[in-house]
Design a protein around this motif. Structure first.
Motif, PDB file in Angstrom:
ATOM      1  N   ARG A  81      29.824  24.504  36.868  1.00 28.25           N
ATOM      2  CA  ARG A  81      29.807  25.798  37.524  1.00 28.25           C
ATOM      3  C   ARG A  81      30.601  26.751  36.651  1.00 28.25           C
ATOM      4  O   ARG A  81      31.485  26.353  35.919  1.00 28.25           O
ATOM      5  N   SER A  82      30.288  28.025  36.764  1.00 27.35           N
ATOM      6  CA  SER A  82      31.039  29.030  36.026  1.00 27.35           C
ATOM      7  C   SER A  82      32.469  29.029  36.540  1.00 27.35           C
ATOM      8  O   SER A  82      32.731  28.796  37.722  1.00 27.35           O
ATOM      9  N   ASN A 137      34.289  31.416  37.180  1.00 27.14           N
ATOM     10  CA  ASN A 137      34.543  32.501  38.130  1.00 27.14           C
ATOM     11  C   ASN A 137      33.976  32.221  39.508  1.00 27.14           C
ATOM     12  O   ASN A 137      34.129  32.996  40.420  1.00 27.14           O
ATOM     13  N   TYR A 138      33.267  31.077  39.637  1.00 26.23           N
ATOM     14  CA  TYR A 138      32.565  30.801  40.896  1.00 26.23           C
ATOM     15  C   TYR A 138      33.451  30.084  41.877  1.00 26.23           C
ATOM     16  O   TYR A 138      34.202  29.212  41.547  1.00 26.23           O
ATOM     17  N   GLU A 142      20.117  28.071  37.726  1.00 29.72           N
ATOM     18  CA  GLU A 142      20.298  28.761  39.012  1.00 29.72           C
ATOM     19  C   GLU A 142      21.631  28.405  39.668  1.00 29.72           C
ATOM     20  O   GLU A 142      22.210  27.369  39.406  1.00 29.72           O
ATOM     21  N   GLY A 143      22.078  29.296  40.521  1.00 29.31           N
ATOM     22  CA  GLY A 143      23.293  29.045  41.288  1.00 29.31           C
ATOM     23  C   GLY A 143      24.568  29.190  40.484  1.00 29.31           C
ATOM     24  O   GLY A 143      25.542  28.517  40.756  1.00 29.31           O
ATOM     25  N   ASN A 144      24.584  30.076  39.474  1.00 28.76           N
ATOM     26  CA  ASN A 144      25.770  30.302  38.655  1.00 28.76           C
ATOM     27  C   ASN A 144      26.264  29.006  38.012  1.00 28.76           C
ATOM     28  O   ASN A 144      27.443  28.699  38.013  1.00 28.76           O
ATOM     29  N   MET A 145      25.305  28.234  37.491  1.00 32.94           N
ATOM     30  CA  MET A 145      25.619  26.950  36.884  1.00 32.94           C
ATOM     31  C   MET A 145      25.177  26.942  35.425  1.00 32.94           C
ATOM     32  O   MET A 145      24.313  27.717  35.021  1.00 32.94           O
ATOM     33  N   TYR A 146      25.798  26.059  34.654  1.00 34.26           N
ATOM     34  CA  TYR A 146      25.473  25.909  33.241  1.00 34.26           C
ATOM     35  C   TYR A 146      25.142  24.452  32.947  1.00 34.26           C
ATOM     36  O   TYR A 146      25.770  23.538  33.476  1.00 34.26           O
ATOM     37  N   TYR A 176      21.766  28.522  30.989  1.00 33.57           N
ATOM     38  CA  TYR A 176      22.210  29.022  32.290  1.00 33.57           C
ATOM     39  C   TYR A 176      21.142  28.607  33.291  1.00 33.57           C
ATOM     40  O   TYR A 176      19.959  28.815  33.072  1.00 33.57           O
ATOM     41  N   LEU A 189      34.662  26.657  32.354  1.00 32.55           N
ATOM     42  CA  LEU A 189      33.679  25.935  33.146  1.00 32.55           C
ATOM     43  C   LEU A 189      34.390  25.007  34.109  1.00 32.55           C
ATOM     44  O   LEU A 189      35.477  24.508  33.819  1.00 32.55           O
TER      45      LEU A 189
END
Length: 196
Positions: free
Chosen positions: A192-193, A195-196, A172-176, A170, A75
């Motif tokens: 953010r992930s 990988n982002y 929106e926007g590849n966020m946790y 999880y 993360l």
């Protein structure tokens, strides 16, 4: 009858509008990307990664008071990358701001700011933490342990640690979103992930 309702609405229109306007924020959803954007990293460093209040906590409580969290993916928070692994999550208030320390082997590895802090709803722990079914032997051991704890409680002055719970989502926007429930408060962390 129609005249009654017109008079009633005219007299109470102000209160009806007031109730409606006060209820609007309840329907607004949290903008976690905006909270992430506005969150500022810690502006301090810990000497040798030592939590300054750790010894006080271990002296105060009967056993380790913080939850262990297994992170299964990397993360990111701004320029900090937290690799997958096991971490003890510790909420702290430092310099009038709330942070969560990610500890590994007793040392603070990462300091992440809390984007939102709320009070835990009454009865949350009772409904979300299952009570294990104990065998007769386990019940006997538990009662014996609690008996010794009550017997020596006044001399040791150690308290049981606050209840805790961790929830991840999880968003929106590849966020946790990680929500750490600890005692009376819940702490929201946004990442953010990796990988982002």
């Amino acid at each position: 009858m129609e005249k009654f309702w017109k008079n009633y609405l005219r007299k109470n229109l102000f209160f009806i509008l007031l109730l409606f306007l006060l209820g609007i924020p309840c329907f607004a959803s949290e903008s976690y990307p905006e909270l992430y954007k506005n969150a500022q990293p810690a502006d301090f460093e810990l000497i040798n990664g030592i939590d300054p209040y750790q010894n006080e906590d271990y002296y105060k409580y009967a056993y380790a008071p913080y939850p262990l969290f297994r992170l299964s993916l990397d993360l990111k928070f701004k320029n900090i990358t937290i690799p997958a692994g096991y971490y003890i999550l510790t909420p702290r208030n430092m310099h009038d701001r709330d942070f969560v320390f990610f500890k590994e082997n007793g040392k603070v590895k990462y300091v992440i700011p809390v984007v939102k802090k709320e009070v835990v709803e009454p009865g949350f722990y009772e409904t979300n933490i299952p009570t294990p079914q104990l065998t007769k032997w386990q019940t006997f051991c538990k009662n014996t342990r609690e008996g010794f704890y009550k017997l020596f409680k006044n001399s040791s002055k150690k308290a049981p640690p606050p209840q805790s719970f961790i929830r991840t989502e999880y968003i929106e926007g590849n966020m946790y979103l990680i929500i750490l429930y600890y005692g009376s408060f819940k702490y929201h962390l946004v990442f953010r992930s990796g990988n982002y």
